[in-house]
Write a protein that holds these residues in place. Structure first.
Motif, PDB file in Angstrom:
ATOM      1  N   PRO A 216       0.860  -1.408   0.056  1.00 49.11           N
ATOM      2  CA  PRO A 216      -0.224  -0.016   0.170  1.00 49.11           C
ATOM      3  C   PRO A 216       0.908   1.219  -0.001  1.00 49.11           C
ATOM      4  O   PRO A 216       0.163   2.409  -0.506  1.00 49.11           O
ATOM      5  N   ASP A 217       1.974   1.419   0.554  1.00 47.44           N
ATOM      6  CA  ASP A 217       2.987   2.529   0.545  1.00 47.44           C
ATOM      7  C   ASP A 217       3.871   2.490  -0.506  1.00 47.44           C
ATOM      8  O   ASP A 217       4.867   3.352  -0.732  1.00 47.44           O
ATOM      9  N   THR A 218       3.527   1.993  -1.615  1.00 47.09           N
ATOM     10  CA  THR A 218       4.301   2.117  -2.862  1.00 47.09           C
ATOM     11  C   THR A 218       4.487   3.366  -3.407  1.00 47.09           C
ATOM     12  O   THR A 218       3.292   3.995  -3.627  1.00 47.09           O
ATOM     13  N   PRO A 219       5.590   4.432  -3.711  1.00 49.25           N
ATOM     14  CA  PRO A 219       5.223   5.659  -3.997  1.00 49.25           C
ATOM     15  C   PRO A 219       4.594   5.562  -5.399  1.00 49.25           C
ATOM     16  O   PRO A 219       4.483   4.738  -6.338  1.00 49.25           O
ATOM     17  N   GLU A 220       3.814   6.603  -5.457  1.00 50.38           N
ATOM     18  CA  GLU A 220       2.693   6.919  -6.424  1.00 50.38           C
ATOM     19  C   GLU A 220       3.505   7.171  -7.659  1.00 50.38           C
ATOM     20  O   GLU A 220       2.785   6.884  -8.809  1.00 50.38           O
ATOM     21  N   GLU A 221       4.699   7.617  -7.709  1.00 50.16           N
ATOM     22  CA  GLU A 221       5.467   7.869  -8.843  1.00 50.16           C
ATOM     23  C   GLU A 221       5.846   6.497  -9.740  1.00 50.16           C
ATOM     24  O   GLU A 221       6.146   6.633 -10.654  1.00 50.16           O
ATOM     25  N   ARG A 225      -0.751   0.430 -11.463  1.00 46.64           N
ATOM     26  CA  ARG A 225      -1.860   0.343 -10.603  1.00 46.64           C
ATOM     27  C   ARG A 225      -1.426   0.291  -9.044  1.00 46.64           C
ATOM     28  O   ARG A 225      -0.902  -0.572  -8.873  1.00 46.64           O
ATOM     29  N   HIS A 226      -2.137   1.112  -8.372  1.00 47.83           N
ATOM     30  CA  HIS A 226      -1.798   0.985  -6.732  1.00 47.83           C
ATOM     31  C   HIS A 226      -2.882   0.640  -6.096  1.00 47.83           C
ATOM     32  O   HIS A 226      -4.323   0.905  -6.579  1.00 47.83           O
ATOM     33  N   PRO A 227      -2.801   0.132  -4.909  1.00 49.44           N
ATOM     34  CA  PRO A 227      -3.761  -0.600  -4.303  1.00 49.44           C
ATOM     35  C   PRO A 227      -4.597   0.849  -3.439  1.00 49.44           C
ATOM     36  O   PRO A 227      -4.215   1.541  -3.282  1.00 49.44           O
ATOM     37  N   HIS A 228      -6.010   0.416  -3.496  1.00 46.28           N
ATOM     38  CA  HIS A 228      -6.781   1.323  -2.458  1.00 46.28           C
ATOM     39  C   HIS A 228      -7.620   0.592  -1.180  1.00 46.28           C
ATOM     40  O   HIS A 228      -7.928  -0.557  -1.461  1.00 46.28           O
ATOM     41  N   MET A 229      -7.864   1.196  -0.243  1.00 42.13           N
ATOM     42  CA  MET A 229      -8.482   0.543   1.060  1.00 42.13           C
ATOM     43  C   MET A 229      -9.901   0.717   0.656  1.00 42.13           C
ATOM     44  O   MET A 229     -10.508   1.714   0.241  1.00 42.13           O
TER      45      MET A 229
END
Length: 277
Positions: A216-221, A225-229
């Protein structure tokens, strides 16, 4: 023409050709509109045409049996199915309704997925939901807990003919990460590298794979695709999207990490959810 002069049944018929959101707004116009907008005539039209068959196939529900669901008014049933998914078939799938549109939502539980080496005890553990060592509660009887693999390959399949027609759906991988210890420190390894997610119709060429990050704390840059709660405290990553038209077929969804070759652990699989976008 004064619409309020129409019989209540005529007003209800007109409202039934709008949407659930419009019906709720119309209910505020007057007492007659409120009665018409809340009628079974209106909400029966907003429910999926085969909702009775789906309810009859339910094996359990979060808070109601199929018999008690049938005793609800159509409006109450609509909103109940929005907030309380029911388990259907063998209990490894769930059904719900999208609140804004009335479109069908399905979730394939972990047991409904194809997990490579999923039945090998040294690699995966099937944990009863009541005994989960993590906080989110599963709607299914068990979840898949990753113990140790170097080849992560999870796939799901669903027939489009059970979904709402002419609808753009998103497919989402729903999961969490292990937490252990008195301070609830995260306990996972090898999940820092991106996984590949893809979606395609059966018999099509391989779908375009996209990077996705489970942490979850992977840098947005980081591209991908990134996870969402979620509200239910599980995390989700979008696998992809597809459109249901008049041509029915099997949709295949995949999450995979087989290139890095590192050992991975600490992933808890809830399932894959399909809902309108």
């Amino acid at each position: 023409m004064d619409v309020t002069a129409l019989p209540e049944e005529c007003i209800a018929t007109i409202i039934s050709f709008t949407s659930p959101r419009d019906a709720c707004r119309d209910a505020l116009v007057s007492r007659m509109f409120g009665s018409a907008a809340g009628s079974d005539l209106v909400w029966n039209r907003f429910l999926p045409s085969d909702y009775q068959q789906i309810i009859s196939e339910s094996v359990s529900s979060v808070s109601s049996s199929s018999s008690s669901l049938n005793n609800l008014s159509k409006k109450d049933l609509y909103f109940h199915l929005c907030d309380n998914p029911i388990l259907i078939g063998n209990g490894n799938r769930s059904f719900a309704i999208d609140k804004l549109s009335g479109k069908k939502c399905y979730m394939l539980g972990a047991r409904e997925l194809s997990i490579i080496w999923g039945d090998t005890p040294q690699y995966w553990d099937w944990t009863p939901s009541a005994e989960m060592p993590v906080s989110p509660q599963s709607r299914f009887s068990e979840v898949a807990q990753l113990l140790d693999v170097c080849w992560l390959d999870i796939q799901g399949r669903i027939e489009t003919n059970i979904l709402s027609p002419n609808t753009r759906y998103g497919a989402y991988f729903v999961y969490t990460l292990m937490e252990v210890g008195e301070e609830e420190e995260y306990y996972y390894t090898g999940l820092d590298h991106p996984v590949k997610v893809s979606i395609r119709f059966e018999n099509e060429n391989e779908g375009n794979a996209t990077n996705a990050y489970l942490i979850p704390d992977t840098p947005e840059e980081y591209d991908g695709r990134h996870p969402h709660m979620r509200d239910d405290m599980w995390m989700e990553i979008e696998i992809g999207e597809f459109f249901t038209d008049q041509v029915h077929g099997m949709v295949e969804m995949c999450l995979m990490e087989i290139e890095n070759g590192n050992w991975k652990s600490g992933l808890v699989v809830h399932g894959i959810e399909l809902r309108p976008k």
